[in-house]
Write a protein that holds these residues in place. Structure first.
Motif, PDB file in Angstrom:
ATOM      1  N   TYR A  69     -12.863  29.284  46.178  1.00 30.04           N
ATOM      2  CA  TYR A  69     -14.124  28.671  46.602  1.00 30.04           C
ATOM      3  C   TYR A  69     -13.912  27.455  47.511  1.00 30.04           C
ATOM      4  N   PRO A  70     -12.923  26.582  47.237  1.00 25.37           N
ATOM      5  CA  PRO A  70     -12.661  25.512  48.209  1.00 25.37           C
ATOM      6  C   PRO A  70     -12.260  26.066  49.580  1.00 25.37           C
ATOM      7  N   ALA A  71     -11.465  27.153  49.577  1.00 29.03           N
ATOM      8  CA  ALA A  71     -11.039  27.758  50.850  1.00 29.03           C
ATOM      9  C   ALA A  71     -12.248  28.243  51.650  1.00 29.03           C
ATOM     10  N   VAL A  72     -13.177  28.901  50.969  1.00 28.65           N
ATOM     11  CA  VAL A  72     -14.388  29.407  51.644  1.00 28.65           C
ATOM     12  C   VAL A  72     -15.254  28.231  52.125  1.00 28.65           C
ATOM     13  N   ARG A 116     -18.983  24.939  46.797  1.00 27.43           N
ATOM     14  CA  ARG A 116     -20.049  25.724  47.418  1.00 27.43           C
ATOM     15  C   ARG A 116     -21.244  24.817  47.713  1.00 27.43           C
ATOM     16  N   SER A 117     -21.743  24.911  48.935  1.00 23.66           N
ATOM     17  CA  SER A 117     -22.776  23.963  49.388  1.00 23.66           C
ATOM     18  C   SER A 117     -24.055  24.058  48.550  1.00 23.66           C
ATOM     19  N   ASP A 118     -24.351  25.245  47.988  1.00 27.68           N
ATOM     20  CA  ASP A 118     -25.605  25.379  47.221  1.00 27.68           C
ATOM     21  C   ASP A 118     -25.612  24.494  45.968  1.00 27.68           C
ATOM     22  N   ILE A 119     -24.408  24.130  45.466  1.00 26.47           N
ATOM     23  CA  ILE A 119     -24.330  23.292  44.255  1.00 26.47           C
ATOM     24  C   ILE A 119     -24.749  21.857  44.572  1.00 26.47           C
ATOM     25  N   MET A 120     -24.701  21.499  45.861  1.00 22.69           N
ATOM     26  CA  MET A 120     -25.119  20.153  46.250  1.00 22.69           C
ATOM     27  C   MET A 120     -26.646  20.065  46.397  1.00 22.69           C
ATOM     28  N   GLN A 121     -27.323  21.206  46.273  1.00 22.68           N
ATOM     29  CA  GLN A 121     -28.781  21.218  46.476  1.00 22.68           C
ATOM     30  C   GLN A 121     -29.486  21.809  45.247  1.00 22.68           C
ATOM     31  N   LEU A 122     -29.468  21.071  44.143  1.00 22.70           N
ATOM     32  CA  LEU A 122     -30.065  21.578  42.899  1.00 22.70           C
ATOM     33  C   LEU A 122     -31.509  21.106  42.694  1.00 22.70           C
ATOM     34  N   THR A 123     -31.897  20.066  43.435  1.00 19.17           N
ATOM     35  CA  THR A 123     -33.235  19.500  43.233  1.00 19.17           C
ATOM     36  C   THR A 123     -34.314  20.553  43.459  1.00 19.17           C
TER      37      THR A 123
END
Length: 370
Positions: A22-25, A172-179
């Motif tokens: 996941y970090p690689a992606v 994964r960028s989606d984890i930074m947008q949970l609001t």
């Protein structure tokens, strides 16, 4: 960062577990944002999970015939020198054909031969170390590469100080947008908005001790009036499904793998997790109160070191693997009842998040290419 004219050509190598993939992606996705025409090739190990997960993320991958060195005498160990030799040869050919501007190693079996071959040909290279205790492949490669991106401070004991850049782990960028995702999350998992939720994650392959501890204590979880999202991994899934059937009306949901981790975090009030580097980075960004159970079956006990980095900052609770059967569920249920403690852990773990990790790593990569 201004958009570049020339499409970069980059090879990203490594894998074996979600903690490397996941970090690689995330690095590849960020590189595409900066340089939309970038040509990115992944190199993994044949038969490992990157061979399916990377194409699912939309990238091409080539597999090397390579595996790790086992700690006991096995047939795999006897073939290890041959695998290394063949993988280095295959890597030279991949590099000759693809002609990368730079290569990135994220740890895992495949990154060794690929980065060895690339640096032998004078191609700029960067490695990313996810853990607070460096892996053997990265320790060996550090002498050959230009930059080492790390997730924890004080890594000079493993790497040359002048090469180290503290970036954190890309997630994964989606984890930074949970609001604002909680309602969608509850619907996605079929959960009640009236009940508190525990999320259990044992890593992409599952975690036997955590699974057994949850299985043995399902009655007390149900009696506490809370609900459970339980990622079991494949090996334990059939057993968990049988148990789930008995508790179906009481909010116990077993899954072998969770694709929408953003929704799993958004639904969770408390998380039970192993202390792999990626899990910890995700928990920091999600700001979730967590009970960590470090795996004892990893090199140099690095998961305990990862977990202690949080525990020492009052940012997580720790239950040792050997004590999980008796202490794990009571600890999690105790935390679920104590909103003041949840808030304290939430605030402290958020302070440890590094949301710009992927961007910072790609900045270093672009400097190497230029």
């Amino acid at each position: 960062m201004p958009k570049q004219e020339r499409p970069y050509r980059v090879i990203i190598s490594g894998g074996g577990t979600g903690g490397h993939i996941y970090p690689a992606v995330a690095i590849a996705n960020r590189l595409r944002e900066v340089n939309p025409e970038a040509e990115i090739l992944f190199v993994g190990a044949q038969g490992r999970m990157e061979m399916t997960r990377v194409p699912e993320a939309g990238y091409k991958i080539v597999g090397l015939w390579i595996s790790g060195l086992q700690r006991r005498l096995t047939l795999d160990n006897l073939s290890f020198p041959l695998k290394v030799w063949k993988s280095v040869r295959a890597s030279h050919k991949i590099i000759k054909d693809f002609k990368p501007d730079a290569v990135v190693g994220v740890g895992g079996y495949a990154s060794g031969p690929l980065l060895y071959a690339a640096t032998a040909q004078g191609i700029p290279a960067l490695i990313q170390e996810q853990n607070s205790y460096a892996g053997i492949t990265n320790k060996l490669l550090a002498k050959r590469v230009q930059k080492v991106c790390v997730a924890y401070p004080n890594m000079e004991v493993f790497f040359p100080a002048e090469k180290i850049v503290l970036t954190g782990n890309p997630v994964r960028s989606d984890i930074m947008q949970l609001t604002g995702k909680r309602e969608e999350a509850l619907q996605h998992f079929g959960l009640s908005p009236e009940k508190k939720t525990i999320l259990v994650i044992g890593g992409s392959l599952g975690a036997r001790t955590i699974n057994q501890s949850i299985a043995a204590n399902l009655r007390s979880i149900a009696d506490a009036g809370c609900q459970l999202i339980w990622q079991t991994g494949k090996p334990f899934f059939l057993q968990a499904q049988e148990l789930e059937a008995k508790y179906k009306t009481e909010g116990i949901h077993a899954l072998d793998f969770i694709k929408r981790m953003d929704l799993a975090y958004a639904a969770a009030d408390v998380v039970i997790s192993r202390a792999g580097a990626l899990s910890i980075s995700e928990l920091c960004l999600a700001g979730k109160p967590a009970v960590l159970v470090p795996s004892p079956n990893v090199a140099e006990d690095h998961q305990t070191k990862n977990a202690m980095a949080l525990v020492q900052q009052d940012a997580a609770l720790l239950v040792r693997d050997a004590e999980a059967m008796e202490k794990l569920v009571p600890t999690a249920l105790g935390l679920l009842k104590d909103e003041k403690e949840q808030q304290r852990l939430h605030q402290n773990i958020l302070k440890m998040a590094r949301p710009n990790a992927a961007a910072d790593i790609v900045n270093e990569l672009v400097k190497l290419i230029k």
